[in-house]
Write an enzyme that holds these catalytic residues in place. Structure first.
Site, PDB file in Angstrom:
ATOM      1  CG  PHE A  93      33.996  36.582  48.550  1.00  0.00           C
ATOM      2  CD1 PHE A  93      34.757  36.586  47.387  1.00  0.00           C
ATOM      3  CD2 PHE A  93      34.168  37.618  49.452  1.00  0.00           C
ATOM      4  CE1 PHE A  93      35.675  37.585  47.129  1.00  0.00           C
ATOM      5  CE2 PHE A  93      35.079  38.632  49.208  1.00  0.00           C
ATOM      6  CZ  PHE A  93      35.837  38.618  48.045  1.00  0.00           C
ATOM      7  CE  LYS A  94      38.299  38.454  49.809  1.00  0.00           C
ATOM      8  NZ  LYS A  94      39.191  39.130  50.726  1.00  0.00           N
TER       9      LYS A  94
END
Length: 612
Positions: free
Chosen positions: A254-255
């Protein structure tokens, strides 16, 4: 009996009265328009009255306060109206005498006093119009300003916050006030392209710093590297639960949603300024590879990424250490992630070192990371019926950045009913929501290493809100936390937090059980972090009639061994990573000592400059 006025004198008096009325009317109109428009955005407050008795202190969170007074005001009244933090700009306009300026400046040296008299009237109007033009740079949007959670650092614009990372007083930057979205705005996000939604959500936060054209280009370029056209697709997994997959970016976590945006921002701002920056980061696994991927090969940036030796998965490590670009440097620290994070903060607080290398950050201490993550809370909520229906989220979190983006979405008007903070055995956040006490403990190595954290840096941003944005109080609490490893909030502050937040913890046994349960039920593999959030969602929903979105934060192949042990099935890396285990690695192992880390960075950068 009074003498009769001559026609000339009568005419003169009449003209003066008319001009005076016109001046007053113009002033009222300007004030009314400015008040209506500016108060709608809540960054600047303009107030006017006939008696000078309305305190500007009624607007303690505004970036600018303009008080227009059309009558004489006594010196004693000024202190009541100017007890604003020095970080705010106050313009007091009065028909009184200029010697009152002394009283204003004594209470607030950043205040300015103007006279609404005939000779100064043009200046008055110009000041108001100039203020409006300054405040609304960026096609009608206010210039967003950012304040530190500890109240002492300078107020900055978005581009300055991007490059600063950590505030100079040790705090974290947050918006001076939250922009709001209308119900019509929220409805418009349903079915909208993710890139367009991102532009619409992010735009108020960068207003005045980046043009609309450049902002949209940065977003389009960043998300062009995602394997899913929708960037953050959602799947109905039954019983009112939805899975949002946030791992379709280049590093499978998700980063990437924030980092691909952040990399474009750095490139744009630095090239426009003709500057160079050195990014210092700490990672428990995913931030490192996402940050490196975002800036690798860029001439205006060097990146030094610290990870805890032996405490990240092999895939996570190799995604970082196989980047051979000239500007990428990996450091394996002999310690925990909390040690790495402390080292990064210490380098930012080393004024000479920070200035020497123009430090910046890609960790979620950098506000630009958070702002990009707000978007998927908005889009998910809109798809599930916002603003007409509330939505809840379950978020696997260690550093509190991802879930704080949900809090920010809530402040912008998204009807979020619950934010469930899902933790592994490193349960400092869950313990806080149970007791109101934040207390560090031992860091345990788990199957979900990105949450193996005992110091959640981004929690300071929520603490700032719980303290009614009192920076001095936050600074005191955080100093005590650093000294003792513990702090406790008041009962009312905890109750305020619990209106939205809940905590839940799951150890490795429960995590493994959830990975197997979900695979057996659906045939879909999930990573350990997502499994923690899913278990929490199934067991800790406040209201089962409200849909809850589980954030899937990593591709299962990033934690292949754990997933295979739990399910008996081996997750496959995508095509662009199939040779990951054959690539050459490059990194340096260093002790958990600030001097050793700084010396390494100094010598590396000196060597880089010599080679150039």
């Amino acid at each position: 009996m009074f003498p009769t006025a001559t026609p000339v004198l009568t005419h003169f008096i009449a003209v003066q009265l008319v001009l005076r009325q016109i001046r007053a009317s113009i002033l009222f109109i300007v004030a009314d328009i400015a008040s209506f428009v500016i108060k709608e955005h809540r960054h600047v407050s303009v107030d006017w009255n006939l008696h000078g008795t309305h305190p500007a202190a009624l607007y303690p969170r505004c970036g600018i306060i303009v008080l227009i007074t059309l009558s004489d005001t006594t010196e004693e009244e000024f202190p009541l109206r100017n007890r604003c933090s020095p970080q705010y700009r106050t313009i007091t306009v009065t028909t009184g005498h200029c010697d009152q300026t002394t009283a204003v400046k004594r209470e607030n040296p950043h205040a300015a006093c103007l006279l609404a008299r005939p000779l100064a009237f043009r200046l008055l109007v110009l000041e108001i119009l100039a203020l409006s033009a300054w405040a609304f740079r960026g096609e009608g949007l206010l210039l967003m300003k950012y304040v530190s959670t500890r109240g002492e650092a300078p107020v900055l614009g978005f581009d300055e916050v991007l490059l600063a990372g950590l505030a100079t007083d040790g705090g974290l930057y947050v918006p001076a006030s939250w922009p709001r979205m209308s119900e019509a705005d929220l409805r418009s996000f349903k079915g909208m392209r993710y890139e367009e939604a991102a532009f619409k959500v992010i735009r108020p936060f960068v207003a005045g710093a980046i043009s609309d054209e450049d902002l949209f280009a940065i977003i389009e370029t960043g998300y062009s590297r995602f394997s899913s056209d929708t960037v953050a697709p959602m799947t109905d997994i039954g019983d009112g639960l939805w899975m949002m997959e946030l791992f379709h970016g280049p590093t499978l976590a998700f980063k990437d949603v924030a980092m691909q945006f952040l990399g474009g921002l750095f490139d744009h701002v630095l090239s426009r300024r003709g500057e160079h920056t050195t990014i210092i980061g700490a990672t428990s696994g995913d931030t490192g590879s996402a940050g490196i991927e975002a800036v690798r090969g860029k001439d205006a940036v060097d990146i030094f990424m610290l990870h805890p030796e032996g405490r990240v998965s092999e895939v996570q490590r190799r995604q970082m250490t196989t980047a051979m670009d000239h500007n990428v440097f990996n450091i394996a620290v002999q310690g925990t992630f909390d040690d790495c994070q402390d080292l990064v903060k210490a380098m930012f607080n080393d004024t000479e070192f920070r200035a020497r290398h123009t430090l910046s950050a890609v960790n979620s201490i950098n506000w630009a990371r958070i702002v990009a993550q707000i978007v998927y809370y908005v889009t998910a909520s809109a798809e599930l019926g916002a603003p007409d229906n509330p939505v809840a989220f379950s978020v696997p979190t260690g550093n509190f950045g991802n879930v704080f983006a949900g809090y920010a979405a809530k402040q912008m008007g998204v009807p979020i009913s619950q934010l469930l903070v899902a933790s592994n055995s490193n349960d400092i956040l869950t313990r806080f929501f149970e007791t109101g006490t934040m207390e560090t403990g031992n860091v345990y190595a788990t199957l979900s290493p990105s949450m193996d954290i005992q110091i959640s840096s981004n929690f300071e941003r929520l603490l700032f809100e719980l303290c009614d944005r009192d920076g001095a109080q936050v600074a005191s609490v955080m100093q005590g936390f650093r000294d003792t490893g513990r702090f406790q909030v008041a009962r009312q502050q905890l109750d305020d937090a619990l209106k939205l937040f809940d905590g839940a913890r799951y150890d490795d046994t429960a995590t493994t059980t959830e990975m197997k349960r979900h695979f057996d039920a659906t045939g879909i593999l999930i990573d350990p972090h997502t499994a923690v959030a899913l278990a929490a969602a199934r067991e800790h929903r406040r209201d089962t009639s409200i849909p809850m979105v589980v954030l899937g934060t990593a591709h299962p192949a990033k934690f292949g061994a754990a997933v295979e042990n739990a399910t008996g099935s081996t997750p496959q890396l995508p095509a662009h990573m199939t040779d990951l285990f054959d690539r050459e690695e490059r990194f340096d192992v260093l002790p958990n000592e600030l001097a050793a880390i700084e010396q390494f960075i100094d010598s590396t950068i000196d060597r880089q400059r010599g080679a150039a």
